[in-house]
Design a protein around this motif. Sequence first.
Motif: not given
Length: 214
Positions: A67-73, A135-143, A145-153
Motif C-alpha cells: 500500500g505504501l508503495m502504491a499510494e506514496h511511492d 528461502l524466497y522473500a518479498v524481494e524475490d517477488a519484485g516486492f 506480495a501475497k495474496p496477489h497472483a503476481e507474487a506467487f507467479d
Amino acid sequence: MSREAFSHVDTWVFDLDNTLYPAGSRLFEQIEALMVDFITENLNIDQPAANVLRKSYWVKYGTTLAGLMAEHDIDPVPFLDKVHQVDLSALTPSAALRDAILALPGRKVIYTNAARAYGHRLVGHLGLDGCFSDLYAVEDAGFAAKPHAEAFDRVFKAAKLTTSTAAMFEDDPRNLAVPHALGMKCVLIGAADPAPHLHFQTHDLARFLRVIAA
C-alpha cells in the motif's frame, strides 16, 4: 486428517511469521509497531492515523508495504530494514518442529512476504537451519506480495515449482486462495471459517507434520 491426502506431495512450501513459530509469541506485534513508527516518520502523520493506514493497506493490498508503495511511492528497502529490527528473544527453538520438517519426503522451501535477511535470521534463531533448500522473500517477488497472483507467479517460477505436487502452509487464509487455484494442497495454521481453499486447519504444525510423515 489423512496421510493419503499428501501422498502425491513432493514440495512443501511454508510461510514464515506466525507459521513456523506460535502466533502467541506476539513477535508480529513488534513488526506492526515498527510499521507505525515508519509511517509516522515518513508521512508526517500522528501514530493513530499511521496505525489506521497500516491496517487499511494490509486489507486492501495484502501488505502494508504494498500500500505504501502504491499510494506514496515509498522505497521498500528502508521500510523493510526498519520493520524487521525486532527482538527474537521471545521465540524458542522447537526440536519437535525441526524433526517433523526434516522427516517430510521431498523438497522444503520458505516463501514469506518479509525481507530475505530477516527470514534467514529468524530461521537460524528458530534452530531450523538446514531444513529448507531455499528461502524466497518479498524481494524475490519484485516486492509484490501475497495474496496477489503476481507474487506467487514470480516466486513459484523462480522455485521451478510444480503446483500439482506441492503443499502450502500459511497463517493468513487469504494467502491460500491462489495456491488452491493452482492445485496445491492448502493448510491453514490457526483458525478461520471453513472455505473451499482451506483443505486443513491446525494449531500444531509439528504434530500435523508428524502425522503426514509417519
